[in-house]
Design a protein around this motif. Structure first.
Motif, PDB file in Angstrom:
ATOM      1  N   THR A  93      61.551  72.974  76.562  1.00 37.28           N
ATOM      2  CA  THR A  93      62.737  72.450  77.173  1.00 37.28           C
ATOM      3  C   THR A  93      63.537  72.978  78.110  1.00 37.28           C
ATOM      4  O   THR A  93      63.815  72.384  79.084  1.00 37.28           O
ATOM      5  CB  THR A  93      63.912  72.527  75.718  1.00 37.28           C
ATOM      6  OG1 THR A  93      63.312  71.647  74.345  1.00 37.28           O
ATOM      7  CG2 THR A  93      65.407  71.910  76.193  1.00 37.28           C
ATOM      8  N   GLN A  94      63.442  74.434  78.093  1.00 37.32           N
ATOM      9  CA  GLN A  94      63.959  75.406  79.360  1.00 37.32           C
ATOM     10  C   GLN A  94      63.007  74.711  80.591  1.00 37.32           C
ATOM     11  O   GLN A  94      63.412  74.697  81.603  1.00 37.32           O
ATOM     12  CB  GLN A  94      64.009  76.620  78.828  1.00 37.32           C
ATOM     13  CG  GLN A  94      65.031  76.896  77.993  1.00 37.32           C
ATOM     14  CD  GLN A  94      65.002  78.423  77.451  1.00 37.32           C
ATOM     15  OE1 GLN A  94      63.925  79.062  77.587  1.00 37.32           O
ATOM     16  NE2 GLN A  94      66.106  78.998  76.930  1.00 37.32           N
ATOM     17  N   ARG A 139      61.184  72.164  81.101  1.00 44.29           N
ATOM     18  CA  ARG A 139      61.620  70.617  81.803  1.00 44.29           C
ATOM     19  C   ARG A 139      62.950  70.513  82.411  1.00 44.29           C
ATOM     20  O   ARG A 139      62.951  69.995  83.384  1.00 44.29           O
ATOM     21  CB  ARG A 139      61.556  69.822  80.321  1.00 44.29           C
ATOM     22  CG  ARG A 139      61.929  68.217  80.970  1.00 44.29           C
ATOM     23  CD  ARG A 139      61.748  67.224  79.730  1.00 44.29           C
ATOM     24  NE  ARG A 139      62.777  67.845  78.491  1.00 44.29           N
ATOM     25  CZ  ARG A 139      62.427  67.952  77.326  1.00 44.29           C
ATOM     26  NH1 ARG A 139      61.163  67.910  77.015  1.00 44.29           N
ATOM     27  NH2 ARG A 139      63.438  68.369  76.397  1.00 44.29           N
ATOM     28  N   THR A 140      63.955  71.500  81.960  1.00 39.67           N
ATOM     29  CA  THR A 140      65.099  71.633  82.681  1.00 39.67           C
ATOM     30  C   THR A 140      64.926  72.182  83.863  1.00 39.67           C
ATOM     31  O   THR A 140      65.550  71.724  84.843  1.00 39.67           O
ATOM     32  CB  THR A 140      66.071  72.311  81.867  1.00 39.67           C
ATOM     33  OG1 THR A 140      66.253  71.757  80.399  1.00 39.67           O
ATOM     34  CG2 THR A 140      67.576  72.546  82.534  1.00 39.67           C
ATOM     35  N   ALA A 141      64.236  73.311  84.226  1.00 44.62           N
ATOM     36  CA  ALA A 141      64.205  73.909  85.494  1.00 44.62           C
ATOM     37  C   ALA A 141      63.130  72.968  86.204  1.00 44.62           C
ATOM     38  O   ALA A 141      63.696  72.946  87.422  1.00 44.62           O
ATOM     39  CB  ALA A 141      63.132  75.189  85.016  1.00 44.62           C
ATOM     40  N   GLU A 147      63.260  69.593  86.344  1.00 40.68           N
ATOM     41  CA  GLU A 147      64.356  68.518  86.687  1.00 40.68           C
ATOM     42  C   GLU A 147      65.247  69.083  87.728  1.00 40.68           C
ATOM     43  O   GLU A 147      65.686  68.480  88.770  1.00 40.68           O
ATOM     44  CB  GLU A 147      65.143  68.083  85.298  1.00 40.68           C
ATOM     45  CG  GLU A 147      64.055  67.302  84.565  1.00 40.68           C
ATOM     46  CD  GLU A 147      64.739  66.929  83.170  1.00 40.68           C
ATOM     47  OE1 GLU A 147      65.979  67.513  82.913  1.00 40.68           O
ATOM     48  OE2 GLU A 147      64.296  66.135  82.338  1.00 40.68           O
ATOM     49  N   ARG A 148      65.596  70.276  87.536  1.00 45.76           N
ATOM     50  CA  ARG A 148      66.509  71.086  88.481  1.00 45.76           C
ATOM     51  C   ARG A 148      65.957  71.062  89.772  1.00 45.76           C
ATOM     52  O   ARG A 148      66.503  70.926  90.930  1.00 45.76           O
ATOM     53  CB  ARG A 148      67.111  72.451  88.028  1.00 45.76           C
ATOM     54  CG  ARG A 148      68.057  73.049  88.800  1.00 45.76           C
ATOM     55  CD  ARG A 148      68.491  74.261  88.125  1.00 45.76           C
ATOM     56  NE  ARG A 148      69.473  74.934  88.862  1.00 45.76           N
ATOM     57  CZ  ARG A 148      69.403  76.095  89.726  1.00 45.76           C
ATOM     58  NH1 ARG A 148      68.311  76.626  89.905  1.00 45.76           N
ATOM     59  NH2 ARG A 148      70.373  76.538  90.453  1.00 45.76           N
ATOM     60  N   SER A 149      64.795  71.558  89.844  1.00 43.56           N
ATOM     61  CA  SER A 149      63.823  71.769  91.094  1.00 43.56           C
ATOM     62  C   SER A 149      63.693  70.390  91.742  1.00 43.56           C
ATOM     63  O   SER A 149      63.949  70.264  93.156  1.00 43.56           O
ATOM     64  CB  SER A 149      62.395  72.233  90.806  1.00 43.56           C
ATOM     65  OG  SER A 149      61.606  72.428  91.984  1.00 43.56           O
ATOM     66  N   HIS A 150      63.537  69.220  91.029  1.00 47.07           N
ATOM     67  CA  HIS A 150      63.389  67.931  91.614  1.00 47.07           C
ATOM     68  C   HIS A 150      64.844  67.670  92.338  1.00 47.07           C
ATOM     69  O   HIS A 150      64.771  67.049  93.584  1.00 47.07           O
ATOM     70  CB  HIS A 150      62.967  67.111  90.916  1.00 47.07           C
ATOM     71  CG  HIS A 150      61.431  67.235  90.563  1.00 47.07           C
ATOM     72  ND1 HIS A 150      60.545  67.447  91.148  1.00 47.07           N
ATOM     73  CD2 HIS A 150      61.113  67.040  89.097  1.00 47.07           C
ATOM     74  CE1 HIS A 150      59.399  67.478  90.690  1.00 47.07           C
ATOM     75  NE2 HIS A 150      59.589  67.265  89.185  1.00 47.07           N
TER      76      HIS A 150
END
Length: 56
Positions: free
Chosen positions: A20-21, A23-25, A27-30
């Protein structure tokens, strides 16, 4: 390659939380890449730091 093991599930961690963390990282990078023009390679390839900076 040597990878640091994830903390055991008994300590409140598990693969679900890790992914989960991650995936969040990603998405934030994108989202940042839309403004910056490039993705964070260290987020997209979790082995990059070890391959770039560790002696084998």
């Amino acid at each position: 390659m040597n990878f640091t093991p994830l903390p055991s599930q008994g300590r409140g961690w598990g693969l679900g939380l890790y992914f989960t963390q991650l995936r969040t990282a990603i998405e934030r990078s994108h989202a940042i890449a839309k403004f910056q023009g490039n993705d964070n390679s260290f987020v997209l390839d979790i082995t990059l730091a070890e391959r770039a900076y560790c002696n084998f």
